[in-house]
Design a protein around this motif. Structure first.
Motif, PDB file in Angstrom:
ATOM      1  N   ALA A 192       0.832  -1.213   0.000  1.00 46.47           N
ATOM      2  CA  ALA A 192       0.000   0.000   0.000  1.00 46.47           C
ATOM      3  C   ALA A 192       0.865   1.261   0.000  1.00 46.47           C
ATOM      4  CB  ALA A 192      -0.937  -0.009   1.206  1.00 46.47           C
ATOM      5  N   LEU A 193       1.896   1.270   0.830  1.00 47.63           N
ATOM      6  CA  LEU A 193       2.788   2.438   0.878  1.00 47.63           C
ATOM      7  C   LEU A 193       3.560   2.574  -0.435  1.00 47.63           C
ATOM      8  CD1 LEU A 193       3.900   4.803   2.447  1.00 47.63           C
ATOM      9  CD2 LEU A 193       5.558   3.247   3.519  1.00 47.63           C
ATOM     10  N   HIS A 194       3.959   1.464  -1.023  1.00 47.12           N
ATOM     11  CA  HIS A 194       4.658   1.494  -2.312  1.00 47.12           C
ATOM     12  C   HIS A 194       3.759   2.109  -3.390  1.00 47.12           C
ATOM     13  CE1 HIS A 194       6.305  -0.024  -6.124  1.00 47.12           C
ATOM     14  NE2 HIS A 194       7.475   0.012  -5.492  1.00 47.12           N
ATOM     15  N   THR A 195       2.490   1.715  -3.403  1.00 47.04           N
ATOM     16  CA  THR A 195       1.540   2.257  -4.382  1.00 47.04           C
ATOM     17  C   THR A 195       1.353   3.757  -4.174  1.00 47.04           C
ATOM     18  OG1 THR A 195       0.417   0.136  -4.578  1.00 47.04           O
ATOM     19  CG2 THR A 195      -0.818   2.077  -5.276  1.00 47.04           C
ATOM     20  N   ALA A 196       1.200   4.174  -2.922  1.00 49.74           N
ATOM     21  CA  ALA A 196       1.050   5.601  -2.627  1.00 49.74           C
ATOM     22  C   ALA A 196       2.317   6.364  -3.029  1.00 49.74           C
ATOM     23  CB  ALA A 196       0.758   5.800  -1.143  1.00 49.74           C
ATOM     24  N   ILE A 252      11.524  17.634  -4.208  1.00 47.79           N
ATOM     25  CA  ILE A 252      11.452  17.070  -2.859  1.00 47.79           C
ATOM     26  C   ILE A 252      10.496  15.877  -2.836  1.00 47.79           C
ATOM     27  CG2 ILE A 252      10.660  17.542  -0.497  1.00 47.79           C
ATOM     28  CD1 ILE A 252      11.836  20.430  -0.960  1.00 47.79           C
ATOM     29  N   GLY A 253       9.365  16.000  -3.531  1.00 51.80           N
ATOM     30  CA  GLY A 253       8.434  14.876  -3.626  1.00 51.80           C
ATOM     31  C   GLY A 253       9.048  13.673  -4.316  1.00 51.80           C
ATOM     32  N   LEU A 254       9.813  13.917  -5.366  1.00 48.86           N
ATOM     33  CA  LEU A 254      10.484  12.822  -6.080  1.00 48.86           C
ATOM     34  C   LEU A 254      11.514  12.123  -5.194  1.00 48.86           C
ATOM     35  CD1 LEU A 254      11.004  14.480  -9.560  1.00 48.86           C
ATOM     36  CD2 LEU A 254       9.784  12.332  -9.140  1.00 48.86           C
ATOM     37  N   ILE A 255      12.296  12.904  -4.484  1.00 49.41           N
ATOM     38  CA  ILE A 255      13.343  12.316  -3.642  1.00 49.41           C
ATOM     39  C   ILE A 255      12.714  11.537  -2.496  1.00 49.41           C
ATOM     40  CG2 ILE A 255      15.224  12.866  -2.052  1.00 49.41           C
ATOM     41  CD1 ILE A 255      15.927  15.212  -3.971  1.00 49.41           C
ATOM     42  N   GLY A 256      11.714  12.125  -1.849  1.00 44.21           N
ATOM     43  CA  GLY A 256      11.071  11.452  -0.723  1.00 44.21           C
ATOM     44  C   GLY A 256      10.332  10.194  -1.120  1.00 44.21           C
ATOM     45  N   SER A 257       9.558  10.276  -2.186  1.00 47.70           N
ATOM     46  CA  SER A 257       8.796   9.100  -2.621  1.00 47.70           C
ATOM     47  C   SER A 257       9.703   8.050  -3.254  1.00 47.70           C
ATOM     48  CB  SER A 257       7.698   9.511  -3.606  1.00 47.70           C
ATOM     49  OG  SER A 257       8.254  10.096  -4.776  1.00 47.70           O
ATOM     50  N   GLY A 258      10.749   8.492  -3.936  1.00 48.83           N
ATOM     51  CA  GLY A 258      11.673   7.555  -4.570  1.00 48.83           C
ATOM     52  C   GLY A 258      12.358   6.645  -3.567  1.00 48.83           C
ATOM     53  N   ALA A 259      12.567   7.155  -2.369  1.00 48.34           N
ATOM     54  CA  ALA A 259      13.200   6.342  -1.324  1.00 48.34           C
ATOM     55  C   ALA A 259      12.327   5.166  -0.923  1.00 48.34           C
ATOM     56  CB  ALA A 259      13.503   7.212  -0.107  1.00 48.34           C
ATOM     57  N   LEU A 260      11.014   5.260  -1.185  1.00 45.16           N
ATOM     58  CA  LEU A 260      10.072   4.197  -0.799  1.00 45.16           C
ATOM     59  C   LEU A 260       9.753   3.244  -1.946  1.00 45.16           C
ATOM     60  CD1 LEU A 260       7.621   6.415   1.267  1.00 45.16           C
ATOM     61  CD2 LEU A 260       9.506   4.998   2.116  1.00 45.16           C
ATOM     62  N   LEU A 261      10.404   3.416  -3.077  1.00 42.39           N
ATOM     63  CA  LEU A 261      10.095   2.600  -4.259  1.00 42.39           C
ATOM     64  C   LEU A 261      11.072   1.445  -4.466  1.00 42.39           C
ATOM     65  CD1 LEU A 261       8.972   5.392  -6.743  1.00 42.39           C
ATOM     66  CD2 LEU A 261       7.542   3.794  -5.444  1.00 42.39           C
TER      67      LEU A 261
END
Length: 158
Positions: free
Chosen positions: A20-24, A76-85
């Motif tokens: 779920a977190l990966h999808t978000a 910032i959104g790319l860096i933060g979300s990319g860490a969770l992918l």
């Protein structure tokens, strides 16, 4: 910039997101790409209009000043979300992408300083060195954004 980039890399290595977190995170990543890179393209387009004599430097600076916030929010959104992918840090291509992201961020800091220098001209023509710096900034930005996008696309197909 370097600290935030390093922190996101540390998170990518040490944190595993559930489905779920990966999808978000993927949604946030794509939305951030649209926001940040879209703003970069608008800034560079306006710069090209100025170079072509279709806009004044003042018009370009006024228009692009507000876009810097969108570029940074997207990055910032790319860096933060990319860490969770779950980036594969063992992949040379992924490491190149992370390097390109750092280049984008550092170039963005430099672009902000350039914007302030151009604004300080207060109607006077820009000298050759500022024009070359602007061209180098825009070129580096485009190369790094498109390169990171292409690598992200290639990595998503594996």
């Amino acid at each position: 910039m370097c600290g935030g980039w390093a922190a996101s890399t540390w998170v990518a290595v040490h944190l595993r997101a559930d489905a779920a977190l990966h999808t978000a995170a993927l949604f946030v990543h794509l939305a951030s790409l649209v926001l940040g890179f879209g703003a970069v393209l608008a800034v560079d387009y306006y710069g090209a209009l100025w170079l072509g004599g279709r806009k004044t430097l003042r018009e370009v600076l006024d228009f692009t000043a507000s876009l810097h916030t969108l570029v940074w929010a997207g990055l910032i959104g790319l860096i933060g979300s990319g860490a969770l992918l779950h980036p594969d840090l063992g992949s040379p291509l992924t490491c190149v992408k992370l390097g390109l992201v750092l280049v984008i961020a550092l170039n963005g800091v430099q672009a902000g300083a350039l914007h302030r220098r151009l604004a300080a001209l207060d109607g006077r023509p820009a000298g050759r060195s500022l024009l070359l710096r602007g061209a180098a900034t825009a070129s580096l930005s485009q190369i790094a954004w498109w390169g990171a996008l292409a690598i992200g696309f290639l990595n998503s197909r594996q």
